[in-house]
Write a protein that holds these residues in place. Structure first.
Motif, PDB file in Angstrom:
ATOM      1  N   MET A   1     -37.828 -14.612  -0.033  1.00 56.60           N
ATOM      2  CA  MET A   1     -38.086 -14.582  -1.478  1.00 56.60           C
ATOM      3  C   MET A   1     -39.396 -13.842  -1.749  1.00 56.60           C
ATOM      4  O   MET A   1     -40.392 -14.053  -1.055  1.00 56.60           O
ATOM      5  CB  MET A   1     -38.182 -16.021  -2.021  1.00 56.60           C
ATOM      6  N   CYS A  14     -47.216 -21.640  -3.418  1.00 58.19           N
ATOM      7  CA  CYS A  14     -46.179 -21.517  -2.392  1.00 58.19           C
ATOM      8  C   CYS A  14     -46.794 -20.849  -1.165  1.00 58.19           C
ATOM      9  O   CYS A  14     -46.771 -19.624  -1.016  1.00 58.19           O
ATOM     10  CB  CYS A  14     -44.997 -20.723  -2.923  1.00 58.19           C
ATOM     11  N   TYR A  21     -37.064 -17.213   5.530  1.00 61.09           N
ATOM     12  CA  TYR A  21     -36.684 -18.608   5.313  1.00 61.09           C
ATOM     13  C   TYR A  21     -36.198 -19.284   6.594  1.00 61.09           C
ATOM     14  O   TYR A  21     -36.486 -20.453   6.833  1.00 61.09           O
ATOM     15  CB  TYR A  21     -35.621 -18.720   4.223  1.00 61.09           C
ATOM     16  N   GLN A  24     -39.150 -20.555   8.311  1.00 65.20           N
ATOM     17  CA  GLN A  24     -39.702 -21.733   7.631  1.00 65.20           C
ATOM     18  C   GLN A  24     -38.957 -22.999   8.054  1.00 65.20           C
ATOM     19  O   GLN A  24     -39.563 -24.014   8.420  1.00 65.20           O
ATOM     20  CB  GLN A  24     -39.584 -21.586   6.105  1.00 65.20           C
ATOM     21  N   LEU A  25     -37.633 -22.930   7.993  1.00 66.93           N
ATOM     22  CA  LEU A  25     -36.813 -24.102   8.291  1.00 66.93           C
ATOM     23  C   LEU A  25     -36.951 -24.521   9.755  1.00 66.93           C
ATOM     24  O   LEU A  25     -37.102 -25.717  10.052  1.00 66.93           O
ATOM     25  CB  LEU A  25     -35.353 -23.799   7.952  1.00 66.93           C
ATOM     26  N   ALA A  49     -30.710 -27.022   4.923  1.00 64.96           N
ATOM     27  CA  ALA A  49     -31.365 -25.911   4.243  1.00 64.96           C
ATOM     28  C   ALA A  49     -31.200 -26.040   2.739  1.00 64.96           C
ATOM     29  O   ALA A  49     -30.303 -26.714   2.228  1.00 64.96           O
ATOM     30  CB  ALA A  49     -30.777 -24.589   4.717  1.00 64.96           C
ATOM     31  N   GLU A  52     -33.337 -20.690  -1.365  1.00 68.20           N
ATOM     32  CA  GLU A  52     -34.712 -20.233  -1.215  1.00 68.20           C
ATOM     33  C   GLU A  52     -35.461 -20.192  -2.543  1.00 68.20           C
ATOM     34  O   GLU A  52     -36.680 -20.351  -2.580  1.00 68.20           O
ATOM     35  CB  GLU A  52     -34.741 -18.829  -0.597  1.00 68.20           C
ATOM     36  N   SER A  53     -34.757 -19.968  -3.620  1.00 67.95           N
ATOM     37  CA  SER A  53     -35.376 -19.860  -4.937  1.00 67.95           C
ATOM     38  C   SER A  53     -34.539 -20.641  -5.946  1.00 67.95           C
ATOM     39  O   SER A  53     -33.407 -21.032  -5.670  1.00 67.95           O
ATOM     40  CB  SER A  53     -35.484 -18.392  -5.367  1.00 67.95           C
ATOM     41  N   ASP A 357     -34.941 -29.756   3.836  1.00 64.75           N
ATOM     42  CA  ASP A 357     -35.959 -28.870   3.248  1.00 64.75           C
ATOM     43  C   ASP A 357     -35.935 -28.982   1.732  1.00 64.75           C
ATOM     44  O   ASP A 357     -35.319 -28.170   1.042  1.00 64.75           O
ATOM     45  CB  ASP A 357     -35.752 -27.432   3.693  1.00 64.75           C
ATOM     46  N   PRO A 360     -38.708 -25.501  -0.209  1.00 67.50           N
ATOM     47  CA  PRO A 360     -38.853 -24.165   0.369  1.00 67.50           C
ATOM     48  C   PRO A 360     -40.064 -23.417  -0.191  1.00 67.50           C
ATOM     49  O   PRO A 360     -40.511 -23.683  -1.314  1.00 67.50           O
ATOM     50  CB  PRO A 360     -37.554 -23.457  -0.040  1.00 67.50           C
ATOM     51  N   GLN A 361     -40.580 -22.528   0.619  1.00 65.95           N
ATOM     52  CA  GLN A 361     -41.752 -21.695   0.314  1.00 65.95           C
ATOM     53  C   GLN A 361     -43.067 -22.472   0.404  1.00 65.95           C
ATOM     54  O   GLN A 361     -44.137 -21.918   0.160  1.00 65.95           O
ATOM     55  CB  GLN A 361     -41.652 -21.003  -1.063  1.00 65.95           C
TER      56      GLN A 361
END
Length: 376
Positions: A1, A14, A21, A24-25, A49, A52-53, A357, A360-361
């Motif tokens: 993102m 963020c 992503y 991140q996960l 998951a 993402e946005s 999650d 996210p971010q």
């Protein structure tokens, strides 16, 4: 993102923005497993998951700027408003509503509160979006003096935003870092927003906590319900129950469930949902979770805890350790405090766990574990 606000340096909330992503996960999953490795030879399920946005169902927006040109977003280091109405992690329905809210602020002549000058009317706008794309909009104002103005022009706001199901004014007169006050003035016929998440449509009243990621919250409720059904307890406590998401989703014929929550508004929400869903075996109590457990004459076969970031704390952890309760489900938004609490509960071992999650971010995550008491 990608985020233009982050790239321009105007918002750094963020902290993982720009990190792929999948990485991140994977990092969050590995972090939780590492922190909790000492508490049992757990079976870890694959992490859940998120999108993402556009995942946040709630936006807490500071109002800055001027009456004629309000900003909706955050404050900079000097207390000036920074407009973030196109924030990419907010749900599209929230982003679409913010321009109409800004226009309403101007039309109603609600002066944004100036932190440096300690003057103005409007501090925050809190916007929640339901899975049915309906909105709860809460104006956090300094005084009830402006409530009549909001009420008088409310038809204009609802004409611009027909999905605005609940609109309120929250009174927060103090100059301190507290988002909302105790008094809430409901301005619409409806006082609760229906959140169709999981098996039971939850009713969310103002000042009631709800998970900020609807899709991941649904996965969390389903996972906990699966664990509870596998244990098949006849009695369950849901401590820190909020609006009853866990309690209502683990309800089953012949299973007694009690939810405990300090927020009376959340308890009202939970009771309304239980009544509408015809679940008389589910009851809710307003009060402190630790005091409730300590004062109870008997214990259940399973306890669910979903505390704030600080965890359940020493007193409740010690009570659980000494209680004899066979199984505990612990849902945590802070694996560090979870590990700290588990260190005080050596009779319990993690049987299975899962990272979800929710955020996210950012570096935050939700982790749920099923704990079993080991044989003496």
């Amino acid at each position: 993102m990608d985020c233009s606000y982050f790239d321009a340096g105007v918002c750094r909330s963020c902290t993982l923005m720009g990190v792929p992503y999948a990485a991140q996960l994977a990092d969050k999953d590995a972090h939780a497993r590492e922190l909790l490795a000492a508490f049992g030879d757990a079976v870890w399920l694959p992490p859940v998951a998120s999108a993402e946005s556009g995942y946040r169902n709630k936006a807490k927006m500071v109002i800055g700027g001027t009456v004629d040109s309000p900003t909706i977003g955050i404050l900079d280091e000097d207390g000036r408003g920074v407009d973030l109405r196109e924030c990419g992690i907010c749900a599209p329905g929230i982003r679409a509503a913010l321009p109409a809210i800004a226009d309403f602020v101007t039309r109603t002549r609600l002066a944004p509160y100036s932190v440096p000058e300690r003057r103005g009317d409007l501090k925050y706008v809190l916007v929640t979006l339901s899975p049915d794309d309906e909105l709860m909009i809460r104006f956090v104002v300094r005084s009830e003096d402006v409530v009549a103005r909001i009420r008088a022009r409310l038809p204009e706001l609802r004409a611009a935003l027909p999905t605005a199901r609940v609109v309120t004014a929250n009174i927060q007169p103090e100059h301190k870092a507290v988002v909302e006050g105790d008094r809430e003035v409901v301005l619409t016929p409806d006082a609760s927003l229906v959140m169709r998440v999981g098996a039971v449509p939850l009713r969310l009243r103002p000042q009631s906590f709800f998970q900020t990621n609807t899709a991941v919250a649904e996965a969390l409720y389903a996972q906990v319900a699966d664990w509870v059904d596998a244990v098949s307890p006849a009695s369950v406590w849901d401590l820190y129950c909020g609006v009853g998401g866990f309690a209502l989703n683990v309800a089953a014929p012949g299973r007694r469930v009690v939810g405990v929550e300090t927020s009376r508004e959340a308890v009202r929400s939970a009771r309304a949902t239980a009544s509408a869903a015809a679940l008389p075996q589910v009851a809710f109590r307003a009060g402190d979770a630790t005091a409730f457990a300590r004062d109870a004459k008997s214990v259940p076969e399973l306890v669910i805890v979903n505390p704030p970031r600080r965890g359940i704390g020493a007193e409740l952890a010690d009570w659980l350790e000494d209680s004899g309760v066979p199984s505990v489900v612990y849902s945590s938004c802070n694996p560090k405090s979870l590990a700290h609490d588990l260190a005080r509960m050596p009779s319990y071992r993690i049987r299975t766990g899962r990272v979800l999650d929710m955020f996210p971010q950012t570096g935050h995550l939700e982790v749920a574990v099923l704990l079993e008491r080991t044989a003496a």
